[in-house]
Design a protein around this motif. Sequence first.
Motif, PDB file in Angstrom:
ATOM      1  N   ARG A 288       0.836  -1.203   0.000  1.00 35.11           N
ATOM      2  CA  ARG A 288       0.000   0.000   0.000  1.00 35.11           C
ATOM      3  C   ARG A 288       0.874   1.258   0.000  1.00 35.11           C
ATOM      4  NH1 ARG A 288      -2.378   0.767   5.031  1.00 35.11           N
ATOM      5  NH2 ARG A 288      -2.723  -1.480   5.030  1.00 35.11           N
ATOM      6  N   TYR A 289       1.940   1.207   0.776  1.00 35.09           N
ATOM      7  CA  TYR A 289       2.891   2.325   0.838  1.00 35.09           C
ATOM      8  C   TYR A 289       3.498   2.593  -0.542  1.00 35.09           C
ATOM      9  CZ  TYR A 289       7.719   4.055   1.632  1.00 35.09           C
ATOM     10  OH  TYR A 289       8.915   4.704   1.549  1.00 35.09           O
ATOM     11  N   PHE A 290       3.899   1.533  -1.246  1.00 38.39           N
ATOM     12  CA  PHE A 290       4.499   1.720  -2.575  1.00 38.39           C
ATOM     13  C   PHE A 290       3.494   2.330  -3.553  1.00 38.39           C
ATOM     14  CE2 PHE A 290       7.555  -1.891  -1.397  1.00 38.39           C
ATOM     15  CZ  PHE A 290       8.495  -0.996  -0.934  1.00 38.39           C
ATOM     16  N   ARG A 291       2.254   1.889  -3.434  1.00 42.37           N
ATOM     17  CA  ARG A 291       1.209   2.480  -4.284  1.00 42.37           C
ATOM     18  C   ARG A 291       1.059   3.965  -3.960  1.00 42.37           C
ATOM     19  NH1 ARG A 291      -0.272   2.840  -8.928  1.00 42.37           N
ATOM     20  NH2 ARG A 291      -2.377   3.603  -9.269  1.00 42.37           N
ATOM     21  N   THR A 292       1.068   4.259  -2.667  1.00 44.39           N
ATOM     22  CA  THR A 292       0.885   5.659  -2.217  1.00 44.39           C
ATOM     23  C   THR A 292       1.988   6.580  -2.734  1.00 44.39           C
ATOM     24  OG1 THR A 292      -0.162   4.837  -0.211  1.00 44.39           O
ATOM     25  CG2 THR A 292       0.603   7.121  -0.150  1.00 44.39           C
ATOM     26  N   ILE A 293       3.209   6.065  -2.791  1.00 42.98           N
ATOM     27  CA  ILE A 293       4.306   6.936  -3.240  1.00 42.98           C
ATOM     28  C   ILE A 293       4.420   6.989  -4.761  1.00 42.98           C
ATOM     29  CG2 ILE A 293       5.619   6.690  -1.088  1.00 42.98           C
ATOM     30  CD1 ILE A 293       7.562   4.820  -2.644  1.00 42.98           C
ATOM     31  N   GLY A 294       3.506   6.321  -5.462  1.00 43.20           N
ATOM     32  CA  GLY A 294       3.461   6.503  -6.914  1.00 43.20           C
ATOM     33  C   GLY A 294       3.970   5.346  -7.738  1.00 43.20           C
ATOM     34  N   ALA A 295       4.173   4.202  -7.101  1.00 38.78           N
ATOM     35  CA  ALA A 295       4.661   3.050  -7.874  1.00 38.78           C
ATOM     36  C   ALA A 295       3.504   2.246  -8.451  1.00 38.78           C
ATOM     37  CB  ALA A 295       5.516   2.151  -6.993  1.00 38.78           C
ATOM     38  N   ASP A 296       3.809   1.534  -9.532  1.00 40.44           N
ATOM     39  CA  ASP A 296       2.859   0.600 -10.140  1.00 40.44           C
ATOM     40  C   ASP A 296       3.298  -0.848  -9.939  1.00 40.44           C
ATOM     41  OD1 ASP A 296       1.065   2.578 -11.502  1.00 40.44           O
ATOM     42  OD2 ASP A 296       2.977   3.145 -12.399  1.00 40.44           O
ATOM     43  N   ALA A 297       4.584  -1.029  -9.702  1.00 38.00           N
ATOM     44  CA  ALA A 297       5.113  -2.380  -9.496  1.00 38.00           C
ATOM     45  C   ALA A 297       6.336  -2.296  -8.598  1.00 38.00           C
ATOM     46  CB  ALA A 297       5.481  -3.028 -10.825  1.00 38.00           C
ATOM     47  N   VAL A 298       6.605  -3.383  -7.896  1.00 37.24           N
ATOM     48  CA  VAL A 298       7.751  -3.405  -6.981  1.00 37.24           C
ATOM     49  C   VAL A 298       8.604  -4.646  -7.223  1.00 37.24           C
ATOM     50  CG1 VAL A 298       6.215  -4.366  -5.172  1.00 37.24           C
ATOM     51  CG2 VAL A 298       8.476  -3.499  -4.541  1.00 37.24           C
ATOM     52  N   GLY A 299       9.902  -4.441  -7.190  1.00 38.09           N
ATOM     53  CA  GLY A 299      10.812  -5.563  -7.366  1.00 38.09           C
ATOM     54  C   GLY A 299      12.141  -5.306  -6.680  1.00 38.09           C
ATOM     55  N   MET A 300      13.040  -6.286  -6.789  1.00 41.23           N
ATOM     56  CA  MET A 300      14.288  -6.239  -6.011  1.00 41.23           C
ATOM     57  C   MET A 300      15.524  -6.028  -6.883  1.00 41.23           C
ATOM     58  SD  MET A 300      13.419  -9.547  -3.639  1.00 41.23           S
ATOM     59  CE  MET A 300      11.728  -9.875  -3.094  1.00 41.23           C
ATOM     60  N   SER A 301      15.343  -5.462  -8.064  1.00 40.20           N
ATOM     61  CA  SER A 301      16.503  -5.327  -8.957  1.00 40.20           C
ATOM     62  C   SER A 301      16.383  -4.072  -9.818  1.00 40.20           C
ATOM     63  CB  SER A 301      16.594  -6.570  -9.852  1.00 40.20           C
ATOM     64  OG  SER A 301      15.491  -6.621 -10.741  1.00 40.20           O
ATOM     65  N   THR A 302      17.064  -4.098 -10.940  1.00 41.48           N
ATOM     66  CA  THR A 302      16.907  -3.153 -12.055  1.00 41.48           C
ATOM     67  C   THR A 302      17.359  -1.715 -11.775  1.00 41.48           C
ATOM     68  OG1 THR A 302      15.139  -4.496 -12.965  1.00 41.48           O
ATOM     69  CG2 THR A 302      15.214  -2.214 -13.724  1.00 41.48           C
ATOM     70  N   VAL A 303      16.864  -1.150 -10.662  1.00 42.89           N
ATOM     71  CA  VAL A 303      17.172   0.255 -10.376  1.00 42.89           C
ATOM     72  C   VAL A 303      18.685   0.519 -10.287  1.00 42.89           C
ATOM     73  CG1 VAL A 303      16.911   2.046  -8.593  1.00 42.89           C
ATOM     74  CG2 VAL A 303      14.911   0.754  -9.372  1.00 42.89           C
ATOM     75  N   PRO A 304      19.452  -0.319  -9.569  1.00 45.29           N
ATOM     76  CA  PRO A 304      20.893  -0.042  -9.518  1.00 45.29           C
ATOM     77  C   PRO A 304      21.542  -0.063 -10.901  1.00 45.29           C
ATOM     78  CG  PRO A 304      20.295  -1.665  -7.861  1.00 45.29           C
ATOM     79  CD  PRO A 304      19.077  -1.457  -8.694  1.00 45.29           C
ATOM     80  N   GLU A 305      21.211  -1.057 -11.701  1.00 42.90           N
ATOM     81  CA  GLU A 305      21.827  -1.172 -13.026  1.00 42.90           C
ATOM     82  C   GLU A 305      21.440   0.009 -13.922  1.00 42.90           C
ATOM     83  OE1 GLU A 305      20.017  -3.884 -11.592  1.00 42.90           O
ATOM     84  OE2 GLU A 305      20.779  -5.751 -12.456  1.00 42.90           O
ATOM     85  N   VAL A 306      20.177   0.417 -13.814  1.00 44.65           N
ATOM     86  CA  VAL A 306      19.721   1.523 -14.671  1.00 44.65           C
ATOM     87  C   VAL A 306      20.343   2.855 -14.225  1.00 44.65           C
ATOM     88  CG1 VAL A 306      17.667   2.874 -15.317  1.00 44.65           C
ATOM     89  CG2 VAL A 306      17.633   0.371 -15.485  1.00 44.65           C
ATOM     90  N   ILE A 307      20.564   3.009 -12.936  1.00 49.83           N
ATOM     91  CA  ILE A 307      21.242   4.222 -12.459  1.00 49.83           C
ATOM     92  C   ILE A 307      22.657   4.281 -13.033  1.00 49.83           C
ATOM     93  CG2 ILE A 307      22.313   5.296 -10.427  1.00 49.83           C
ATOM     94  CD1 ILE A 307      19.811   4.456  -8.821  1.00 49.83           C
TER      95      ILE A 307
END
Length: 268
Positions: free
Chosen positions: A197-216
């Motif tokens: 619910r928190y992730f939805r509230t902050i504007g996310a549509d999906a949650v996962g444990m990867s990807t963000v570090p590599e894309v940064i």
Amino acid sequence: MLLKIQETADFLLSKISSRPKTGIILGTGLGNLVTQITDKTEIPYETIPNFPVSTVEGHSGKLIFGKLGNVDVLAMQGRFHYYEGYDMKAVTFPVRVMKALGIETLLVSNASGGVHPDFEIGDLMIITDHINLFHEHPLRGKNFPELGTRFPDMSEAYSKELIAKARQIAAKHNIKVVEGIYVGTTGPTFETPAEYRYFRTIGADAVGMSTVPEVIVANHAGMRCFGISIITDLGVPGKIVEVSHEVVQEIGNSVQPLMTLIMKELIM
Ligand code: HPA
């Protein structure tokens, strides 16, 4: 760090004759795309100098050089997750090496939990943006100008051009895709209902444990990025059921051929 990157890149260059400009990171159990690569040179992670070694079930852990269609690619089958215990420099090291090899475009896939109320299990989500909730930033520490600027712009972390192209490819093949914002978090726990619910509230549509570090790190290095998520479970009130790695793998497996098709045409 610069020397290590170069050492690893030189090692790989000694093994291959192609100079791919497209890199692909395949999420846990999402190795189907590899079956479409021809003229393959496979290099297991454990044989690559300075590479961390992947441990999670569902990863075979190798670099694959070859052709996808008629395009030279470098695919990573299996990635390094922060939850495995690697620090962020290790998690993102392969992206640094890709850059040193001349990769200009990075495609990334993952499995994620949908928090958008309209999403369905098995949906493919084109990642339009992300929220970084990893508590260790991959660029923390000394900045090497050779790798990128101290304060990188992230206003188009995911290439609008590639997003538009993927949308067209999906429409052409009648593949249902949704679009949304991916929040990256450390795991390894899946979320509590309150966290979804928190992730939805902050504007996310999906949650996962990867990807963000590599894309940064890819953005820091000036690479163009594209990301796609398979929605394997739902963190939506009323639809939350027990989730496991096995469920994630099973759903991921069933949808990945469609994702492969999109990625393949995207790089043509
Ligand atoms: N949460 C976090 N990571 C995930 C999920 C999830 O629900 N599903 C697949 N990866």
